[in-house]
Design a protein around this motif. Sequence first.
Motif, PDB file in Angstrom:
ATOM      1  N   THR A   1       0.834  -1.194   0.000  1.00 28.39           N
ATOM      2  CA  THR A   1       0.000   0.000   0.000  1.00 28.39           C
ATOM      3  C   THR A   1       0.874   1.251   0.000  1.00 28.39           C
ATOM      4  O   THR A   1       1.723   1.417   0.865  1.00 28.39           O
TER       5      THR A   1
ATOM      6  N   LEU B   1      -7.671   3.095   4.886  1.00 31.57           N
ATOM      7  CA  LEU B   1      -8.172   2.967   3.524  1.00 31.57           C
ATOM      8  C   LEU B   1      -9.341   1.993   3.423  1.00 31.57           C
ATOM      9  O   LEU B   1      -9.700   1.570   2.322  1.00 31.57           O
TER      10      LEU B   1
ATOM     11  N   GLY C   1      -6.539  -5.786  -4.802  1.00 33.03           N
ATOM     12  CA  GLY C   1      -6.929  -4.508  -4.218  1.00 33.03           C
ATOM     13  C   GLY C   1      -8.364  -4.519  -3.760  1.00 33.03           C
ATOM     14  O   GLY C   1      -8.993  -5.588  -3.650  1.00 33.03           O
TER      15      GLY C   1
ATOM     16  N   ASN D   1     -12.678   4.763  -0.922  1.00 28.62           N
ATOM     17  CA  ASN D   1     -11.276   4.382  -1.093  1.00 28.62           C
ATOM     18  C   ASN D   1     -11.146   3.381  -2.232  1.00 28.62           C
ATOM     19  O   ASN D   1     -11.922   2.421  -2.313  1.00 28.62           O
TER      20      ASN D   1
ATOM     21  N   VAL E   1      -8.081   1.085  -3.897  1.00 30.79           N
ATOM     22  CA  VAL E   1      -6.695   0.630  -3.751  1.00 30.79           C
ATOM     23  C   VAL E   1      -6.447  -0.472  -4.776  1.00 30.79           C
ATOM     24  O   VAL E   1      -7.192  -1.458  -4.832  1.00 30.79           O
TER      25      VAL E   1
ATOM     26  N   ALA F   1      -3.521   4.343  -4.647  1.00 31.08           N
ATOM     27  CA  ALA F   1      -4.597   4.458  -3.657  1.00 31.08           C
ATOM     28  C   ALA F   1      -5.191   5.853  -3.747  1.00 31.08           C
ATOM     29  O   ALA F   1      -4.467   6.852  -3.651  1.00 31.08           O
TER      30      ALA F   1
ATOM     31  N   SER G   1      -8.242   8.344  -2.172  1.00 32.62           N
ATOM     32  CA  SER G   1      -9.114   8.485  -1.004  1.00 32.62           C
ATOM     33  C   SER G   1      -9.969   9.743  -1.134  1.00 32.62           C
ATOM     34  O   SER G   1      -9.480  10.788  -1.594  1.00 32.62           O
TER      35      SER G   1
END
Length: 915
Positions: free
Chosen positions: A231, A246, A735, A768, A770, A784, A786
């Motif tokens: 991450t 996250l 992810g 989020n 990822v 990532a 957010s």
Amino acid sequence: MEKVYPAKQFARVTLVVMMMIFSLSGLQAQTSRVDETRKVTLNMQKASVREILDEIQKQTGVTFSYESSLLSGLPKTTFRADDEALEDCLTRLFVNLPVVYKMTGKIVVLKRKPKQVTVSGFVRDKRSAESLIGASVYEAHSRVGTASNNFGFFSLTLPGGDITVRASYIGYTSRLYNFTDLDRDTVLTIELDPSAFLQEVVVTGQSTSKQSVLSTQMGALEINQQTIRSTPVMFGEADIIKTLQLTPGVSSGTEGTAGMYVRGGNVDENLFLIDGNPVYQINHIGGIFSAFNPEAISGMDFFKSGFPSRYGGRLSSVVDVHMKEGNMKEYHGSATLGLISGNLNFEGPIVKDRTSFNISLRRTWLDVLSAPALAIANKITKKDGTRTRARYAFHDLNLKLNHIFNDRSRLYFSLYNGNDVLKGGSTDFPSKHEADNDYNYDTDVSLRWGNIMATTGWTYVFNNRLFGKFSGVFTRYHSKLRSTEHDIEGQEGESDYYERFSESSTNTGIMDLGVRTSFDYLPVSSHHIRFGGDYLVHRFRPEYNHSSAFDKSQDFISEINKEYANDLLWGHEAGVFAEDDWSLSPSVRVNAGLRLSLFNVQGKTYTGLEPRVSFRWLLDENLSFKASYSRMNQYVHLISNSFISLPTDAWMPVTRKLKPLLSDQVSAGFYYDLNKTYSFSVEGYYKTMENLLEYRDGHTFTPSYLNWENKLTAGEGRSYGAEFMVRKESGRTTGWIGYGLSWADRQFDELNLGKRFPARFDNRHKLNIVVMHKISPKVEISAAWSYASGNHVTLSLENYLENGSPNYVHGDGYELPYSGSWGIDYYEGRNNYQLPAYHRLDLGIKIYRPKKKGRMGIWTVSIYNVYSRMNPFMIHKTDKEVRDPNSDYGYKFVPVFKTVGIMPIIPSISYTYKF
């Protein structure tokens, strides 16, 4: 071969999730229609089993098929049924008899119940002999299975005969064990191979998403070291707290910090455990780094609802961190060089296959990097008579020792020590053009804080169904703030001589000493029983304030030495728990538990009864519905008057005046697994919280003559919302996407006129995304993104003069409306303003460079906040000049609010060498 569901199956499941209530009603109605055709009503006293079966056969029309000798010798029994479904009736009839049945249409075949055997043992990494936590172990034909506990132990009770045991763990190659005509209990040590040489960049094997469908646990997340490492985060420092931020339901608090606000709770409502024991301060540099060194961690379990009964003491979440045990076979290590910190890790056997160690040390070199710049600045200001001092440093030390006496008995020792030091000060002395003067003014401020945690434990396998752990624990958190001022002018003995000195110090801390015990008992495959207890002695120093000073001149000396507060409180906390993870049927599974907690302080004893229950209904092979209820008690509070986590925040116990915190949470949701690759979940929750603490208006933690209890007031809170998550855990691309919709508020009788107000971190929307992708065996990229609704703050949107006049004429003739320090602020309510939304994008890339003899070099490049959005860290009031034709000067000043952001785009690079 397992059945693969096509795309239309997924579409049907999606419809079920969107219309859950109608689906449930329909399923229940369908079940009722089936059962109505086979209902049994009878009342037979001391009848033989054959007679009972004959009566059931008459009522239902089914035919029983069995060998004549099967029912011979069975005792007579009394049996009643009142309009009961046939299958339920037969299950009750045979539950204590050596008979099993199988229904095929109208034929019910009865057979002798096979002898039960237990396969137990440990699941370990083949290369290092480290325990694999949460590994899946199941019988391949019956699909009856279990998961290994925190020490790798498993126990599986099965009917004897031909058995195939399958063990799997994400990132490892699955393994099969075949047994023919097994008729006795067997101890099995399962050793799994990592699935590839470059295990840091490969995520293969069985996904844990299937387990999320089958288990009763809700609001849980298991994160392995690979996910933590991959991450992208600030300064390239892998961090478990930043990874949890996250996920849905976890608010990060303030930009860049390691805060955690879970489902509307406060930062002190999270229980952080290292190898099962608490750590109270988890932040470095105000939260930019957490105290958990990723090199020392093997994995982590996170719970935010449906809490198992073995956990207690906090309201909102549990973060259970597992340290590496150390390689039992070979020596390995790693060294990481980053922009602002370095990391060393070394592990290996002390006695091969018997005793191992793992040691990790992390230290920042901010103090080393800043020293040259500070020296240059002091050289420039030296001619003006000023010298500045500044230093910050932190370190983390993790140590784990393991010793295996035999297959049943193991001893371990775990140690964590983390410390921060922040120093600053300045010295003023005569400059070159003031050579005739003789004075010196010196100020100095130092702040130190840190944790130490040590635990010794012993695990023992009493038999193939009972596993026990016993441990003793010591943990301590302390913080000390000290400031001094020293002012000298003239020469001692001369008429114009004077000297002044003042010093103040503020201490706070908490220390625990205790014992813990827990047991895993697996009597049959359908029951996993856990029980145990713990006892802790707490020593609190919630507030210590001391000041000393003297004033000295040629004719006068004055000294002050005063202690304003020195509270020292002792508390005793105890708890016992029991829980049973019970498979009622192939479709229905329940985890029911109870925890009884006790806390004694100041001669008063508080008790808490904490029921916990989680329910799982398997609607399909890959789809389940879950619901849970849990009650939690909390007997310690972290009192803070800041919006970030600071070491001056004080841990305080409940007292005669301050009651324990209490929460009740209900959750319900659907979990779906698609082709062992994708997992989907939707979960709704509602949580209430009682006896929350806040400072009364006008009071803070700063020293005062008022007792700390009287600075606080108690109130309540609530939070509710829904969380959605899609996760991919295997393949080249992994992810998750998580979205949370939530509400959180507070109500205090003595604050905000008794009206409800939003919690500071009431972030309505949180999204989020990822993604981690393996381009090749040597290159992995990650991203990532957010987004979160803005935090809430309390702002004065109006202010006045004492006489009610709206304006103030400054001495130079400028007309200034009241703002900041020029007026009396009026606050409409607490948390009455919401900051702008927060969003950022982080990118990372890892490049693996294999070396000779199995060694590896890893380059990690990351970019924090790629598009450099200056998300608000704080907001303040100031004045802005605007044009005004009605003013004699053509302009005037008006009050405005400005947000301050401190985290722009931050690129970083680090290099890790593994050997």
